[in-house]
Write an enzyme that holds these catalytic residues in place. Structure first.
Site, PDB file in Angstrom:
ATOM      1  CD  GLU A 190      -2.976  -1.000   2.314  1.00 52.04           C
ATOM      2  OE1 GLU A 190      -2.825  -0.134   3.196  1.00 52.04           O
ATOM      3  OE2 GLU A 190      -3.957  -1.755   2.277  1.00 52.04           O
ATOM      4  CD  GLU A 381      -3.332  -5.860   4.219  1.00 49.14           C
ATOM      5  OE1 GLU A 381      -4.070  -4.951   4.655  1.00 49.14           O
ATOM      6  OE2 GLU A 381      -2.090  -5.825   4.296  1.00 49.14           O
TER       7      GLU A 381
HETATM    8  C1  FCB Z   1      -3.993  -1.950   5.800  1.00 53.50           C
HETATM    9  C2  FCB Z   1      -2.582  -2.346   6.175  1.00 53.50           C
HETATM   10  C3  FCB Z   1      -2.503  -3.408   7.235  1.00 53.50           C
HETATM   11  C4  FCB Z   1      -3.568  -3.263   8.291  1.00 53.50           C
HETATM   12  C5  FCB Z   1      -4.928  -3.032   7.670  1.00 53.50           C
HETATM   13  C6  FCB Z   1      -6.043  -2.890   8.673  1.00 53.50           C
HETATM   14  O1  FCB Z   1      -3.994  -0.651   5.309  1.00 53.50           O
HETATM   15  O2  FCB Z   1      -1.910  -2.825   5.048  1.00 53.50           O
HETATM   16  O3  FCB Z   1      -1.209  -3.389   7.763  1.00 53.50           O
HETATM   17  O4  FCB Z   1      -3.229  -2.293   9.187  1.00 53.50           O
HETATM   18  O5  FCB Z   1      -4.902  -1.912   6.858  1.00 53.50           O
END
Ligand code: FCB
Length: 490
Positions: A190, A381
């Site tokens: 990210e 994620e």
């Molecule tokens: C994302 C991050 C991860 C975690 C989630 C909730 O932005 O990549 O490390 O903190 O959010």
């Protein structure tokens, strides 16, 4: 294999899935090659911040500063994953995961960021990878999940163009060391978050609030992203799959049809969802509607950079948690757009204040897949933070279970419409240190008691285990989401 107690709860009744998510569905609908995993990151879980030769990172420094993290918390111990990875991976394999994503702490293997490697740090990642393979978990390695060596920050960190070379050397070191066993690589985690939150908003390490720092860091991250890809490609076997991950949120205007809000939404989309993606395709930065940003970025670009920003990734990691509602704002120059917080809108939200909106993942998959030459997409994620309280050895977390179920349904919806999406990773395997929010928000499939470091598989974890074991989902998430709605808005 860890034995889990029998079934977690009654099946979820009737039918709720947002929009047209297919029901019922089961793991088999995703095909045999689909990757099912959970993700984690070094600073959020490992602890062992000064162990066995590790150097300090910008998160070690940032958390030491007053007022940066809620309750003054830090990741010095975190979930103690450094010492407990074997039992945590036992739990992961007990859930039936096929894949596990983690990150390498750059200062653990290169305490000064460059130069001499720390043998014991490298040995640790060796053991971690071997422990994954012994349990038939495919390791997915992220090179940079935000914990820059402090020694490099002292030289300007991401604002110094030399970071492209520092990062290339570090990538090379890891590829040489683990390339014989790790098949899936993510270059950056990210970039818009560590660049924006770290250099413009000042709420993440290194805590800068400076437009020039933001622009420089952004451009150098774009270059490092592609350069990291090239280094990995040259150093890894031809079978390796090289990707990188992007944060993203489906955006909708606060007043649909209003020309100002619609245009603000397009500008926010360019910044939040397209900025680091399009340069990899050779399209340059998406600044058509942001002329001031283009003019400013030009100051950091050198001849040939457009080509250097390009890299043919094997996959893009899509990381999605919510949608955002956008309105025109005269107060935020460059973007002229503001996000309207979920709390203000009075909609159900998680402990992060993020709207519960699982359809966002579907829209983002469609949006990314619409690029000609888009590579395969992997949800690297997806998850939700809700307060969990263990009661008599059990953690009932119906809202998280509902969220994950709905999100997985939306992934299938996109897949059935032809989107090439090849994996889903829940964030996160265990509860962990949630950056500036500290240990408050809990995202894990597995509960962590930070006092005793005891683990309890949550009901959501058991739900995932049963789904991965073949159980069909026919259930109703609306009940759980409605309960949540009753408790909120505050
Ligand atoms: C994302 C991050 C991860 C975690 C989630 C909730 O932005 O990549 O490390 O903190 O959010």
């Amino acid at each position: 294999m860890i034995q889990l107690p029998p079934n977690y709860a009654e099946p979820l009744p009737s039918a709720f899935f947002p929009s047209s998510a297919p029901l019922p569905f089961s793991r088999a609908d995703f095909g045999p090659d689909f990757h099912w995993g959970a993700s984690a990151a070094a600073y959020q879980t490992e602890g062992a911040w000064q162990h066995q030769g590790k150097g300090p990172s910008i998160w070690d420094d940032f958390t030491r500063r007053k007022g940066t993290v809620r309750r003054g918390e830090h990741g010095r111990v975190a979930a103690d994953f450094y010492n407990r990875f074997e039992t945590d991976l036992d739990l992961a394999s007990g859930l039936g995961l096929s894949d596990f994503r983690f990150s390498v702490a750059w200062p653990r293997v290169l305490p000064e960021g460059t130069g001499a490697a720390n043998r014991r740090g490298l040995d640790y990642y060796d053991r971690l990878v071997d422990a994954c393979l012994e349990r038939e978990l495919n390791p997915w390695l992220t090179l940079y999940h935000w914990d820059l060596p402090s020694a490099l920050q002292a030289r300007g960190g991401w604002t110094n163009r030399d970071i492209v070379g520092w990062f290339a050397d570090y990538s090379q070191l890891m590829a040489r060391r683990l390339g014989d066993r790790v098949q899936h690589w993510c270059v950056l985690n990210e970039p818009m978050v560590f660049v924006g939150a770290g250099h413009l908003l000042g709420v993440h390490a290194p805590g800068r609030r400076h437009l020039g720092a933001f622009l420089a860091a952004a451009h150098h991250a774009t270059l490092a992203q592609a350069e990291g890809g090239r280094v990995l490609r040259a150093a890894l076997p031809a079978t390796a799959r090289i990707g990188t991950t992007f944060s993203c949120s489906h955006l909708t205007p606060q007043r649909p049809g209003n020309a100002y809000d619609e245009a603000a939404t397009r500008r926010a989309d360019a910044v939040l969802n397209r900025f680091f993606v399009e340069p990899t395709l050779g399209l340059g930065y998406p600044t058509a509607e942001l002329p001031a940003l283009r003019w400013l970025l030009d100051r950091y670009q050198r001849p040939g950079d457009e080509r250097r920003m390009q890299f043919d990734f094997d996959f893009w990691g899509v990381q999605n948690y919510t949608r955002e509602v956008v309105k025109f704002s005269p107060w935020l120059p460059l973007q002229w757009a503001a996000l309207v917080p979920a709390r203000q809108r009075g909609v159900p939200h998680t402990d992060m204040g993020w709207e519960v909106y699982p359809e966002s993942i579907y829209h983002m998959l469609r949006q990314f897949a619409a690029y000609p030459n888009a590579p395969q997409l992997i949800i690297t994620e997806s998850g939700a933070a809700f307060a969990d309280v263990p009661t008599a050895g059990r953690v009932a977390d119906p809202a998280r279970r509902a969220y994950l179920q709905a999100a997985v349904g939306q992934v299938l919806r996109a897949r059935q419409e032809g989107v090439d999406v090849g994996g889903y990773f829940a964030w996160s395997l265990t509860d962990n240190f949630e950056w500036a929010e500290g240990y408050g928000p809990r995202f894990g499939l597995i509960h962590v008691d930070y006092g005793s470091q005891e683990r309890i598989v949550k009901d959501s974890g058991r739900w995932y285990r049963d789904f991965l074991g073949g159980q069909a989902l026919t259930g109703d998430c609306s009940k759980n989401l409605r309960q949540l709605e009753k408790k909120q808005p505050e």
